[in-house]
Scaffold this active site. Sequence first.
Site, PDB file in Angstrom:
ATOM      1  N   LYS A  11       0.825  -1.208   0.000  1.00 12.70           N
ATOM      2  CA  LYS A  11       0.000   0.000   0.000  1.00 12.70           C
ATOM      3  C   LYS A  11       0.867   1.268   0.000  1.00 12.70           C
ATOM      4  O   LYS A  11       2.051   1.217   0.368  1.00 12.70           O
ATOM      5  CB  LYS A  11      -0.930  -0.033   1.212  1.00 12.70           C
ATOM      6  CG  LYS A  11      -1.973  -1.152   1.138  1.00 12.70           C
ATOM      7  CD  LYS A  11      -2.927  -1.076   2.318  1.00 12.70           C
ATOM      8  CE  LYS A  11      -4.014  -2.114   2.211  1.00 12.70           C
ATOM      9  NZ  LYS A  11      -4.987  -1.997   3.326  1.00 12.70           N
ATOM     10  N   TYR A  53     -12.358  -1.684  -3.888  1.00 10.93           N
ATOM     11  CA  TYR A  53     -12.950  -1.811  -2.545  1.00 10.93           C
ATOM     12  C   TYR A  53     -14.482  -1.710  -2.570  1.00 10.93           C
ATOM     13  O   TYR A  53     -15.085  -1.354  -1.556  1.00 10.93           O
ATOM     14  CB  TYR A  53     -12.364  -0.744  -1.620  1.00 10.93           C
ATOM     15  CG  TYR A  53     -10.977  -1.074  -1.082  1.00 10.93           C
ATOM     16  CD1 TYR A  53     -10.745  -2.246  -0.357  1.00 10.93           C
ATOM     17  CD2 TYR A  53      -9.909  -0.204  -1.266  1.00 10.93           C
ATOM     18  CE1 TYR A  53      -9.485  -2.550   0.152  1.00 10.93           C
ATOM     19  CE2 TYR A  53      -8.642  -0.496  -0.747  1.00 10.93           C
ATOM     20  CZ  TYR A  53      -8.444  -1.674  -0.042  1.00 10.93           C
ATOM     21  OH  TYR A  53      -7.194  -1.966   0.478  1.00 10.93           O
ATOM     22  N   PHE A  61     -15.586   3.926   7.226  1.00  9.99           N
ATOM     23  CA  PHE A  61     -14.196   4.294   6.930  1.00  9.99           C
ATOM     24  C   PHE A  61     -13.890   4.310   5.429  1.00  9.99           C
ATOM     25  O   PHE A  61     -12.750   4.544   5.028  1.00  9.99           O
ATOM     26  CB  PHE A  61     -13.225   3.334   7.636  1.00  9.99           C
ATOM     27  CG  PHE A  61     -13.432   1.873   7.303  1.00  9.99           C
ATOM     28  CD1 PHE A  61     -12.899   1.306   6.148  1.00  9.99           C
ATOM     29  CD2 PHE A  61     -14.173   1.058   8.148  1.00  9.99           C
ATOM     30  CE1 PHE A  61     -13.094  -0.028   5.843  1.00  9.99           C
ATOM     31  CE2 PHE A  61     -14.372  -0.291   7.847  1.00  9.99           C
ATOM     32  CZ  PHE A  61     -13.828  -0.836   6.684  1.00  9.99           C
ATOM     33  N   ARG A  89      -3.097 -14.734   2.937  1.00  9.46           N
ATOM     34  CA  ARG A  89      -3.821 -14.111   4.057  1.00  9.46           C
ATOM     35  C   ARG A  89      -3.121 -14.440   5.376  1.00  9.46           C
ATOM     36  O   ARG A  89      -2.990 -13.591   6.246  1.00  9.46           O
ATOM     37  CB  ARG A  89      -5.278 -14.604   4.124  1.00  9.46           C
ATOM     38  CG  ARG A  89      -6.172 -14.226   2.957  1.00  9.46           C
ATOM     39  CD  ARG A  89      -6.505 -12.775   2.873  1.00  9.46           C
ATOM     40  NE  ARG A  89      -6.893 -12.159   4.111  1.00  9.46           N
ATOM     41  CZ  ARG A  89      -7.378 -10.911   4.188  1.00  9.46           C
ATOM     42  NH1 ARG A  89      -7.541 -10.162   3.090  1.00  9.46           N
ATOM     43  NH2 ARG A  89      -7.676 -10.385   5.340  1.00  9.46           N
ATOM     44  N   THR A  95      -6.155  -7.990   9.906  1.00 11.83           N
ATOM     45  CA  THR A  95      -6.357  -6.665   9.306  1.00 11.83           C
ATOM     46  C   THR A  95      -5.767  -5.561  10.188  1.00 11.83           C
ATOM     47  O   THR A  95      -5.126  -4.638   9.688  1.00 11.83           O
ATOM     48  CB  THR A  95      -7.865  -6.421   9.088  1.00 11.83           C
ATOM     49  OG1 THR A  95      -8.368  -7.469   8.252  1.00 11.83           O
ATOM     50  CG2 THR A  95      -8.117  -5.078   8.443  1.00 11.83           C
ATOM     51  N   ASN A 116      -1.998  -0.593   7.155  1.00 11.30           N
ATOM     52  CA  ASN A 116      -1.602  -1.969   7.509  1.00 11.30           C
ATOM     53  C   ASN A 116      -0.703  -2.614   6.447  1.00 11.30           C
ATOM     54  O   ASN A 116      -0.598  -3.830   6.360  1.00 11.30           O
ATOM     55  CB  ASN A 116      -2.834  -2.822   7.833  1.00 11.30           C
ATOM     56  CG  ASN A 116      -3.814  -2.920   6.686  1.00 11.30           C
ATOM     57  OD1 ASN A 116      -3.524  -2.478   5.572  1.00 11.30           O
ATOM     58  ND2 ASN A 116      -4.975  -3.499   6.938  1.00 11.30           N
ATOM     59  N   HIS A 119      -2.136  -5.227   1.026  1.00 17.64           N
ATOM     60  CA  HIS A 119      -3.457  -5.757   0.649  1.00 17.64           C
ATOM     61  C   HIS A 119      -3.280  -7.161   0.098  1.00 17.64           C
ATOM     62  O   HIS A 119      -2.316  -7.440  -0.619  1.00 17.64           O
ATOM     63  CB  HIS A 119      -4.117  -4.892  -0.430  1.00 17.64           C
ATOM     64  CG  HIS A 119      -5.305  -5.586  -1.037  1.00 17.64           C
ATOM     65  ND1 HIS A 119      -6.550  -5.565  -0.434  1.00 17.64           N
ATOM     66  CD2 HIS A 119      -5.425  -6.398  -2.112  1.00 17.64           C
ATOM     67  CE1 HIS A 119      -7.380  -6.326  -1.141  1.00 17.64           C
ATOM     68  NE2 HIS A 119      -6.723  -6.841  -2.174  1.00 17.64           N
ATOM     69  N   GLU A 131     -10.003  -9.264  -8.579  1.00 17.73           N
ATOM     70  CA  GLU A 131      -8.972  -8.250  -8.341  1.00 17.73           C
ATOM     71  C   GLU A 131      -7.815  -8.367  -9.342  1.00 17.73           C
ATOM     72  O   GLU A 131      -7.277  -7.357  -9.792  1.00 17.73           O
ATOM     73  CB  GLU A 131      -8.448  -8.360  -6.906  1.00 17.73           C
ATOM     74  CG  GLU A 131      -9.513  -7.953  -5.903  1.00 17.73           C
ATOM     75  CD  GLU A 131      -9.020  -7.956  -4.466  1.00 17.73           C
ATOM     76  OE1 GLU A 131      -7.848  -8.307  -4.228  1.00 17.73           O
ATOM     77  OE2 GLU A 131      -9.818  -7.594  -3.592  1.00 17.73           O
TER      78      GLU A 131
HETATM   79  P1  DAT Z   1      -8.374  -6.959   4.751  1.00 19.45           P
HETATM   80  O1  DAT Z   1      -7.518  -5.890   4.117  1.00 19.45           O
HETATM   81  O2  DAT Z   1      -7.663  -7.640   5.885  1.00 19.45           O
HETATM   82  O3  DAT Z   1      -8.949  -7.928   3.748  1.00 19.45           O
HETATM   83  P2  DAT Z   1     -10.984  -5.707   4.826  1.00 19.45           P
HETATM   84  O4  DAT Z   1     -11.170  -6.247   3.452  1.00 19.45           O
HETATM   85  O5  DAT Z   1     -12.050  -5.971   5.833  1.00 19.45           O
HETATM   86  O6  DAT Z   1      -9.598  -6.217   5.456  1.00 19.45           O
HETATM   87  O7  DAT Z   1     -10.785  -4.138   4.769  1.00 19.45           O
HETATM   88  C1  DAT Z   1     -10.022  -3.551   3.732  1.00 19.45           C
HETATM   89  C2  DAT Z   1      -9.157  -2.466   4.331  1.00 19.45           C
HETATM   90  O8  DAT Z   1      -9.976  -1.468   4.924  1.00 19.45           O
HETATM   91  C3  DAT Z   1      -8.241  -2.933   5.471  1.00 19.45           C
HETATM   92  O9  DAT Z   1      -7.035  -3.486   4.996  1.00 19.45           O
HETATM   93  C4  DAT Z   1      -8.010  -1.683   6.235  1.00 19.45           C
HETATM   94  C5  DAT Z   1      -9.324  -0.929   6.077  1.00 19.45           C
HETATM   95  N1  DAT Z   1     -10.186  -1.150   7.256  1.00 19.45           N
HETATM   96  C6  DAT Z   1     -10.849  -2.280   7.560  1.00 19.45           C
HETATM   97  N2  DAT Z   1     -11.538  -2.150   8.697  1.00 19.45           N
HETATM   98  C7  DAT Z   1     -11.299  -0.877   9.115  1.00 19.45           C
HETATM   99  C8  DAT Z   1     -11.722  -0.092  10.236  1.00 19.45           C
HETATM  100  N3  DAT Z   1     -12.541  -0.604  11.169  1.00 19.45           N
HETATM  101  N4  DAT Z   1     -11.274   1.174  10.341  1.00 19.45           N
HETATM  102  C9  DAT Z   1     -10.445   1.698   9.397  1.00 19.45           C
HETATM  103  N5  DAT Z   1     -10.011   1.030   8.315  1.00 19.45           N
HETATM  104  C10 DAT Z   1     -10.437  -0.232   8.181  1.00 19.45           C
HETATM  105 MG    MG Z   2     -10.392  -7.680   2.368  1.00 17.13          MG
END
Ligand code: DAT
Ligand code: MG
Length: 159
Positions: A11, A53, A61, A89, A95, A116, A119, A131
Amino acid sequence: MTTQQTFLAIKPEAYSRGDATGIITMLSKLLPDAKCVAMKSYQPSEALAKEHYAALSDKPFFPELIESFTAGSILGMVWEGTNVVEKAREAMGATDPVAAAEGTIRKQYGKHIGDNAIHGSDTDPGSAEREVKIHFPEGEFNEIADPAGKSQELCQAAA
Ligand code: DAT
Ligand code: MG
């Protein structure tokens, strides 16, 4: 178990901190049977980020997520291997970096949930394929007549 592809991306925040080499080194160690078959650096447009996304568009968020993913260049990659979606993963960790296990990429390189580091496609059916198509629409892959894993070395060298 069949060979799969997954989309991984360093990222913008982590890429601009200079963490790409370290993250790719960890991926290579944690995914020893997988290989990197495509890699490119690019700044996602707002449209690309929103498509990427889309499943999260109703989350509170979402605006910050799009802002962060478009803030600079990412290093987008396709990794290929047996069960690689789930294995990647596991390599990434939770996450939220605070909750990520020791030895995972997000534990080492993530700062907080909105930063974090990496991705990786979700394990939901079709998610990784979707994707890969969004980010590599031309199918710009190294062709895999590559038993020695040379493409992975090339991807590392490019980082
Ligand atoms: P991941 O990236 O582990 O697949 P996700 O698909 O649920 O997680 O979310 C995509 C991204 O969105 C994640 O990497 C960081 C952001 N994100 C997720 N939950 C969040 C939250 N509660 N507050 C802020 N950012 C968040
Ligand atoms: Mg995800």
